[in-house]
Scaffold this motif. Structure first.
Motif, PDB file in Angstrom:
ATOM      1  N   LEU A  17       0.809  -1.216   0.000  1.00 60.25           N
ATOM      2  CA  LEU A  17       0.000   0.000   0.000  1.00 60.25           C
ATOM      3  C   LEU A  17       0.843   1.267   0.000  1.00 60.25           C
ATOM      4  N   GLU A  18       2.144   1.115   0.137  1.00 52.93           N
ATOM      5  CA  GLU A  18       3.033   2.276   0.132  1.00 52.93           C
ATOM      6  C   GLU A  18       3.963   2.176  -1.069  1.00 52.93           C
ATOM      7  N   HIS A  23       1.035   8.431  -5.355  1.00 51.30           N
ATOM      8  CA  HIS A  23       0.171   8.945  -4.292  1.00 51.30           C
ATOM      9  C   HIS A  23      -0.616   7.765  -3.712  1.00 51.30           C
ATOM     10  N   PRO A  24      -0.823   7.728  -2.399  1.00 56.55           N
ATOM     11  CA  PRO A  24      -1.541   6.597  -1.785  1.00 56.55           C
ATOM     12  C   PRO A  24      -2.921   6.331  -2.387  1.00 56.55           C
ATOM     13  N   ASP A  25      -3.639   7.379  -2.788  1.00 59.58           N
ATOM     14  CA  ASP A  25      -4.959   7.184  -3.393  1.00 59.58           C
ATOM     15  C   ASP A  25      -4.854   6.435  -4.715  1.00 59.58           C
ATOM     16  N   ASP A  63      -1.755  -6.086   7.102  1.00 62.92           N
ATOM     17  CA  ASP A  63      -0.404  -6.261   7.650  1.00 62.92           C
ATOM     18  C   ASP A  63      -0.218  -7.713   8.104  1.00 62.92           C
ATOM     19  N   ASP A  80     -10.391  -0.239   1.571  1.00 62.49           N
ATOM     20  CA  ASP A  80     -10.505   1.093   2.159  1.00 62.49           C
ATOM     21  C   ASP A  80     -10.079   1.098   3.627  1.00 62.49           C
ATOM     22  N   SER A  83      -6.427   1.212   3.910  1.00 62.59           N
ATOM     23  CA  SER A  83      -5.949   2.560   3.589  1.00 62.59           C
ATOM     24  C   SER A  83      -6.123   3.491   4.775  1.00 62.59           C
ATOM     25  N   ILE A  84      -7.273   3.405   5.433  1.00 65.36           N
ATOM     26  CA  ILE A  84      -7.551   4.271   6.583  1.00 65.36           C
ATOM     27  C   ILE A  84      -6.590   3.971   7.735  1.00 65.36           C
ATOM     28  N   LYS A  85      -6.285   2.688   7.939  1.00 67.87           N
ATOM     29  CA  LYS A  85      -5.362   2.295   9.014  1.00 67.87           C
ATOM     30  C   LYS A  85      -3.902   2.570   8.663  1.00 67.87           C
ATOM     31  N   LYS A  86      -3.680   3.060   7.438  1.00 61.35           N
ATOM     32  CA  LYS A  86      -2.323   3.334   6.940  1.00 61.35           C
ATOM     33  C   LYS A  86      -1.447   2.091   7.049  1.00 61.35           C
ATOM     34  N   LYS A  88       0.753  -1.183   5.740  1.00 61.13           N
ATOM     35  CA  LYS A  88       1.808  -1.309   4.730  1.00 61.13           C
ATOM     36  C   LYS A  88       1.461  -2.352   3.682  1.00 61.13           C
TER      37      LYS A  88
END
Length: 113
Positions: A17-18, A23-25, A63, A80, A83-86, A88
């Motif tokens: 996700l990184e 851009h993350p989106d 994760d 989603d 993504s919200i939890k950021k 990896k």
């Protein structure tokens, strides 16, 4: 002759996700696009005899969490949520299986007048 025990198509993938360059989106949208593309491709395949539709069994993990089963309609929610939890990484497993319609039983009991 179609082999009844043929292994079903699966999508097992760990998504990062990184990405330093994106851009993350855009990363999230790319993951959703890949999942939709896989599902569309699987739905186009011809159904085996006696099968009504393709059913998808799904699993997800964010994760290093334990893998949990999710409903087919909750795939985008899982993406989603990651993504919200950021997070990896996001693990997704989608298995196309045979789906059968439930047969309705005809009740012989009718309204008595």
């Amino acid at each position: 002759m179609i082999d009844k025990f043929k292994q079903r198509e699966t999508m097992k993938k760990v998504f990062k996700l990184e990405d330093e360059k994106k851009h993350p989106d855009r990363v999230i949208e790319a993951i959703k696009h890949e999942v939709r593309k896989y599902i569309k491709r699987e739905k186009k395949k011809t159904l085996p005899e006696g099968v009504d539709f393709w059913k998808f069994e799904c699993k997800s993990a964010i994760d290093d969490e334990e893998v949990k089963e999710i409903d087919f309609l909750e795939i985008t929610k899982a993406i989603d949520e990651a993504s919200i939890k950021k997070a990896k990484t996001l693990y997704l497993e989608i298995i196309a299986t045979n789906g059968y319609k439930e047969k309705k039983e005809n009740n012989e009991e009718t309204e008595t007048e």
